[in-house]
Design a protein around this motif. Structure first.
Motif, PDB file in Angstrom:
ATOM      1  N   ASN A   9       4.201   3.842   0.814  1.00  7.67           N
ATOM      2  CA  ASN A   9       5.079   2.749   0.385  1.00  7.67           C
ATOM      3  C   ASN A   9       5.238   1.690   1.466  1.00  7.67           C
ATOM      4  O   ASN A   9       5.313   0.495   1.175  1.00  7.67           O
ATOM      5  CB  ASN A   9       6.438   3.324  -0.014  1.00  7.67           C
ATOM      6  N   ASP A  10       5.311   2.125   2.742  1.00  6.35           N
ATOM      7  CA  ASP A  10       5.476   1.163   3.831  1.00  6.35           C
ATOM      8  C   ASP A  10       4.253   0.257   3.938  1.00  6.35           C
ATOM      9  O   ASP A  10       4.368  -0.953   4.079  1.00  6.35           O
ATOM     10  CB  ASP A  10       5.699   1.894   5.154  1.00  6.35           C
ATOM     11  N   GLN A  11       3.059   0.861   3.869  1.00  5.58           N
ATOM     12  CA  GLN A  11       1.835   0.066   3.967  1.00  5.58           C
ATOM     13  C   GLN A  11       1.671  -0.847   2.761  1.00  5.58           C
ATOM     14  O   GLN A  11       1.194  -1.973   2.880  1.00  5.58           O
ATOM     15  CB  GLN A  11       0.629   0.992   4.130  1.00  5.58           C
ATOM     16  N   ARG A  12       2.060  -0.361   1.601  1.00  4.10           N
ATOM     17  CA  ARG A  12       1.991  -1.201   0.404  1.00  4.10           C
ATOM     18  C   ARG A  12       2.901  -2.418   0.557  1.00  4.10           C
ATOM     19  O   ARG A  12       2.529  -3.528   0.177  1.00  4.10           O
ATOM     20  CB  ARG A  12       2.394  -0.389  -0.821  1.00  4.10           C
ATOM     21  N   SER A  13       4.084  -2.211   1.125  1.00  7.05           N
ATOM     22  CA  SER A  13       5.000  -3.331   1.312  1.00  7.05           C
ATOM     23  C   SER A  13       4.447  -4.315   2.344  1.00  7.05           C
ATOM     24  O   SER A  13       4.663  -5.533   2.231  1.00  7.05           O
ATOM     25  CB  SER A  13       6.373  -2.829   1.746  1.00  7.05           C
ATOM     26  N   ILE A  14       3.712  -3.799   3.343  1.00  5.90           N
ATOM     27  CA  ILE A  14       3.083  -4.684   4.327  1.00  5.90           C
ATOM     28  C   ILE A  14       2.061  -5.584   3.639  1.00  5.90           C
ATOM     29  O   ILE A  14       2.034  -6.800   3.833  1.00  5.90           O
ATOM     30  CB  ILE A  14       2.414  -3.858   5.441  1.00  5.90           C
ATOM     31  N   VAL A  15       1.192  -4.958   2.819  1.00  2.71           N
ATOM     32  CA  VAL A  15       0.174  -5.723   2.091  1.00  2.71           C
ATOM     33  C   VAL A  15       0.827  -6.755   1.186  1.00  2.71           C
ATOM     34  O   VAL A  15       0.422  -7.928   1.145  1.00  2.71           O
ATOM     35  CB  VAL A  15      -0.723  -4.774   1.275  1.00  2.71           C
ATOM     36  N   GLN A  16       1.872  -6.343   0.460  1.00  3.78           N
ATOM     37  CA  GLN A  16       2.540  -7.270  -0.470  1.00  3.78           C
ATOM     38  C   GLN A  16       3.192  -8.429   0.279  1.00  3.78           C
ATOM     39  O   GLN A  16       3.113  -9.582  -0.148  1.00  3.78           O
ATOM     40  CB  GLN A  16       3.570  -6.513  -1.292  1.00  3.78           C
ATOM     41  N   ARG A  17       3.849  -8.096   1.403  1.00  5.06           N
ATOM     42  CA  ARG A  17       4.532  -9.139   2.175  1.00  5.06           C
ATOM     43  C   ARG A  17       3.538 -10.164   2.733  1.00  5.06           C
ATOM     44  O   ARG A  17       3.781 -11.371   2.677  1.00  5.06           O
ATOM     45  CB  ARG A  17       5.312  -8.503   3.328  1.00  5.06           C
ATOM     46  N   ASP A  29       0.639  -9.315  -7.807  1.00  6.30           N
ATOM     47  CA  ASP A  29       0.733  -7.938  -8.300  1.00  6.30           C
ATOM     48  C   ASP A  29      -0.647  -7.321  -8.485  1.00  6.30           C
ATOM     49  O   ASP A  29      -0.883  -6.164  -8.120  1.00  6.30           O
ATOM     50  CB  ASP A  29       1.490  -7.898  -9.634  1.00  6.30           C
ATOM     51  N   GLN A  30      -1.570  -8.090  -9.037  1.00  8.67           N
ATOM     52  CA  GLN A  30      -2.921  -7.583  -9.271  1.00  8.67           C
ATOM     53  C   GLN A  30      -3.634  -7.310  -7.952  1.00  8.67           C
ATOM     54  O   GLN A  30      -4.379  -6.322  -7.832  1.00  8.67           O
ATOM     55  CB  GLN A  30      -3.717  -8.582 -10.109  1.00  8.67           C
ATOM     56  N   ALA A  31      -3.426  -8.175  -6.963  1.00 13.91           N
ATOM     57  CA  ALA A  31      -4.060  -7.980  -5.663  1.00 13.91           C
ATOM     58  C   ALA A  31      -3.556  -6.708  -4.987  1.00 13.91           C
ATOM     59  O   ALA A  31      -4.330  -5.938  -4.422  1.00 13.91           O
ATOM     60  CB  ALA A  31      -3.804  -9.192  -4.770  1.00 13.91           C
ATOM     61  N   VAL A  32      -2.248  -6.473  -5.060  1.00 10.62           N
ATOM     62  CA  VAL A  32      -1.674  -5.266  -4.449  1.00 10.62           C
ATOM     63  C   VAL A  32      -2.193  -4.020  -5.155  1.00 10.62           C
ATOM     64  O   VAL A  32      -2.519  -3.014  -4.507  1.00 10.62           O
ATOM     65  CB  VAL A  32      -0.136  -5.314  -4.491  1.00 10.62           C
ATOM     66  N   HIS A  69      -7.298 -11.643   8.874  1.00 12.36           N
ATOM     67  CA  HIS A  69      -6.645 -11.480  10.178  1.00 12.36           C
ATOM     68  C   HIS A  69      -5.214 -10.966  10.003  1.00 12.36           C
ATOM     69  O   HIS A  69      -4.779 -10.024  10.694  1.00 12.36           O
ATOM     70  CB  HIS A  69      -6.640 -12.812  10.924  1.00 12.36           C
ATOM     71  N   ASP A  70      -4.466 -11.570   9.080  1.00 12.15           N
ATOM     72  CA  ASP A  70      -3.072 -11.177   8.880  1.00 12.15           C
ATOM     73  C   ASP A  70      -2.965  -9.727   8.397  1.00 12.15           C
ATOM     74  O   ASP A  70      -2.129  -8.948   8.881  1.00 12.15           O
ATOM     75  CB  ASP A  70      -2.398 -12.102   7.864  1.00 12.15           C
ATOM     76  N   LEU A  71      -3.815  -9.355   7.430  1.00 11.10           N
ATOM     77  CA  LEU A  71      -3.788  -7.993   6.907  1.00 11.10           C
ATOM     78  C   LEU A  71      -4.188  -6.975   7.966  1.00 11.10           C
ATOM     79  O   LEU A  71      -3.555  -5.934   8.129  1.00 11.10           O
ATOM     80  CB  LEU A  71      -4.715  -7.882   5.694  1.00 11.10           C
ATOM     81  N   GLN A  72      -5.259  -7.295   8.687  1.00 11.59           N
ATOM     82  CA  GLN A  72      -5.731  -6.353   9.699  1.00 11.59           C
ATOM     83  C   GLN A  72      -4.679  -6.153  10.788  1.00 11.59           C
ATOM     84  O   GLN A  72      -4.416  -5.027  11.215  1.00 11.59           O
ATOM     85  CB  GLN A  72      -7.042  -6.849  10.319  1.00 11.59           C
ATOM     86  N   HIS A  73      -4.069  -7.243  11.211  1.00 11.83           N
ATOM     87  CA  HIS A  73      -3.041  -7.153  12.252  1.00 11.83           C
ATOM     88  C   HIS A  73      -1.866  -6.301  11.773  1.00 11.83           C
ATOM     89  O   HIS A  73      -1.388  -5.408  12.497  1.00 11.83           O
ATOM     90  CB  HIS A  73      -2.558  -8.547  12.636  1.00 11.83           C
ATOM     91  N   LEU A  77      -1.205  -2.442  13.233  1.00 10.07           N
ATOM     92  CA  LEU A  77       0.060  -2.203  13.922  1.00 10.07           C
ATOM     93  C   LEU A  77       0.781  -1.006  13.313  1.00 10.07           C
ATOM     94  O   LEU A  77       1.309  -0.146  14.027  1.00 10.07           O
ATOM     95  CB  LEU A  77       0.936  -3.450  13.840  1.00 10.07           C
ATOM     96  N   ASP A  78       0.768  -0.924  11.978  1.00 11.80           N
ATOM     97  CA  ASP A  78       1.426   0.186  11.309  1.00 11.80           C
ATOM     98  C   ASP A  78       0.740   1.506  11.628  1.00 11.80           C
ATOM     99  O   ASP A  78       1.391   2.519  11.905  1.00 11.80           O
ATOM    100  CB  ASP A  78       1.421  -0.050   9.796  1.00 11.80           C
ATOM    101  N   VAL A  79      -0.608   1.507  11.602  1.00 12.61           N
ATOM    102  CA  VAL A  79      -1.360   2.721  11.913  1.00 12.61           C
ATOM    103  C   VAL A  79      -1.110   3.158  13.345  1.00 12.61           C
ATOM    104  O   VAL A  79      -0.912   4.339  13.637  1.00 12.61           O
ATOM    105  CB  VAL A  79      -2.872   2.494  11.676  1.00 12.61           C
TER     106      VAL A  79
END
Length: 223
Positions: A9-17, A29-32, A69-73, A77-79
């Motif tokens: 859930n945390d990583q999903r929220s990172i991707v969505q944000r 929504d479709q991208a997430v 870049h934004d997603l990878q960063h 960081l989360d990992v």
């Protein structure tokens, strides 16, 4: 292959944000959901393919590098934060983030071209296919030319699937000789519809745009 993870859930929220800066509403929504079901368990370097799929509008194409870049960063960081709270098994040393990042710029050892070149090649394919959009019996003509080429059937089928569905090509497709043959095949298909002069112009425009977007790739080595 780099980090592989399950999207909690945390990583999903990172991707969505992060994606909310570029997408909204149903597109977001479709991208997430695409990330959740197709990319959450894949290595981080495959973010390029994910972004290539979701940033397919003219407005977003120029932002692809920044989105990656934004997603990878955010995900690295989360990992890393999770790893800091877990013991590293002695028998299975972990890769560092520097190693993961270097995979995006280094060639693969099995002849597959580096990731940056793969992205540029995909963009070139999209430019050439855009010029062919709406042409009658395009898939039939393309299949005929592929069958008449030296491209092996597995790569022929993979490319036809790519054209029909828009899904990403498998990594094993990105061999320089295969790519050259596919680009040459696309050119001959264009010649069938437009003739050599107009096809040359379309090809030159596409190559010039790729050169501008990805100056380090030297796209002409694949022509």
């Amino acid at each position: 292959m780099g980090w592989t993870m399950t999207l909690d859930n945390d990583q999903r929220s990172i991707v969505q944000r992060i994606l909310a800066k570029y997408l909204d509403g149903q597109a977001l929504d479709q991208a997430v959901e695409l990330w959740r079901y197709q990319y959450s368990k894949k290595p981080l370097q495959e973010l390029n393919y994910f972004v290539f799929e979701i940033a397919n509008s003219s407005e977003l194409r120029s932002s692809r590098k920044q989105i990656v870049h934004d997603l990878q960063h955010g995900l690295e960081l989360d990992v890393q934060q999770n790893l800091n709270h877990e013991p590293i098994p002695q028998s299975s040393p972990q890769k560092t983030l520097a190693t993961v990042s270097s995979n995006n710029t280094q060639p693969h050892h099995d002849g597959i071209i580096k990731t940056a070149d793969q992205i540029a090649i995909n963009e070139l394919f999209q430019q050439l296919l855009q010029s062919l959009k709406g042409q009658s019996e395009l898939i039939v003509v393309l299949q005929e030319h592929l069958q008449g080429s030296q491209i092996t059937p597995q790569y022929q089928h993979a490319f036809i699937h790519y054209v029909q569905t828009g899904e990403g090509l498998v990594e094993q497709f990105y061999l320089k000789d295969v790519l050259r043959q596919v680009i040459n095949t696309l050119y001959t298909v264009m010649c069938d519809y437009f003739g050599p002069m107009k096809s040359d112009r379309y090809m030159a425009q596409a190559v010039a745009q790729i050169d501008q977007q990805y100056p380090a790739v030297m796209i002409k080595q694949y022509l």
